[in-house]
Design a protein around this motif. Structure first.
Motif, short mmCIF file in Angstrom:
data_model
loop_
_atom_site.label_atom_id
_atom_site.label_comp_id
_atom_site.label_asym_id
_atom_site.label_seq_id
_atom_site.Cartn_x
_atom_site.Cartn_y
_atom_site.Cartn_z
N ILE A 35 0.86 -1.18 0.00
CA ILE A 35 0.00 0.00 0.00
C ILE A 35 0.90 1.24 0.00
N GLU A 82 -0.72 3.32 6.28
CA GLU A 82 -2.10 2.93 6.53
C GLU A 82 -2.16 1.77 7.51
N ALA A 136 -4.96 -1.24 9.15
CA ALA A 136 -6.20 -1.94 8.83
C ALA A 136 -6.45 -2.98 9.91
N ALA A 158 -10.05 -1.13 6.21
CA ALA A 158 -9.41 0.15 6.48
C ALA A 158 -10.46 1.24 6.42
N PRO A 186 -10.53 4.91 5.29
CA PRO A 186 -10.04 6.16 4.69
C PRO A 186 -11.15 7.19 4.63
N ASN A 243 -5.90 -0.01 -2.95
CA ASN A 243 -4.98 1.11 -2.74
C ASN A 243 -5.60 2.43 -3.19
N LEU A 273 -7.92 3.93 -0.81
CA LEU A 273 -7.25 4.56 0.33
C LEU A 273 -6.56 5.86 -0.07
N SER A 274 -6.31 6.04 -1.35
CA SER A 274 -5.58 7.21 -1.84
C SER A 274 -6.36 7.88 -2.95
N LYS A 324 -15.37 3.21 4.82
CA LYS A 324 -14.43 2.10 4.92
C LYS A 324 -14.23 1.40 3.58
#
Length: 211
Positions: free
Chosen positions: A53, A57, A59, A76, A78, A112, A115-116, A200
């Protein structure tokens, strides 16, 4: 039964404890050696994704089991935005996504990106190939769906079906099918799903062993 919930990160912290939770679940449910090994391999593939990742981060990982049915969860939290949803549903128009080779590479890429959200790159068509829409949205533009829906779900089995149907007429699909045939996860898991909701991102690996 739900195992202990283990916090893991992309520095590797918690990985061994999470693998131990997987092994303990296999022991508790009386899996044979080969079955326990397969479950551990799935856990290793799932947790190994965390090391790649791109942003720092954390998780949560746990195993749910019922008889010989298992679910490996990686969650996770984010900040998921409408812009990220639209980004995930863009289809690459040319070339290959070099960061998304292999089945786990594609799964990692989707996870990924969730999350980004701040990225200028387009996601590969493997995302829309595995996207599951509710019946009421089947005829709608997926991008408009992504901006309004509470959750999006990507399915490995849906992706497999899409690739299989395109394989006779597409060299690109043939390459993807070859990746599926070589993938540990695609061969061992019954299903892999990534759910992206407002707060999430959750990857769930499903495996049911014969009774």
């Amino acid at each position: 039964m739900k195992s202990d919930v283990i916090t893991v990160n992309n520095r590797g912290d918690g990985i061994e404890e999470a693998l131990a939770a997987s092994s303990s679940s296999a022991l508790y449910r009386g899996l044979g050696h080969k079955e326990a090994l397969h479950l551990r391999l799935l856990a290793e593939e799932t947790l190994g994704m965390m090391r790649q990742i791109t942003k720092e981060e954390t998780a949560q990982f746990w195993v749910d089991s019922d008889g010989k049915s298992f679910e490996l969860h990686l969650v996770a939290h984010p900040s998921v935005t409408g812009a990220m949803r639209a980004e995930l549903l863009k289809v690459a128009t040319s070339g290959k996504n070099e960061a998304a080779r292999g089945v786990m590479g594609k799964i990692r890429d989707i996870f990924n990106r969730a999350l980004s959200p701040e990225t200028d790159e387009v996601v590969g068509d493997y995302y829309t190939q595995g996207l599951i829409l509710p019946p009421e949205y089947m005829a709608a533009d997926p991008t408009s769906y992504s901006m309004t829906a509470g959750i999006m779900t990507w399915s490995m089995q849906k992706y497999r079906e899409s690739v299989k149907s395109e394989k006779p007429d597409s060299e690109k699909a043939k390459e993807k099918w070859d990746e599926l045939e070589k993938s540990i996860v695609a061969n061992l898991a019954d299903e892999v799903r990534i759910g992206i909701s407002k707060d999430k991102v959750e990857m769930t690996v499903y495996k049911k062993f014969a009774e």
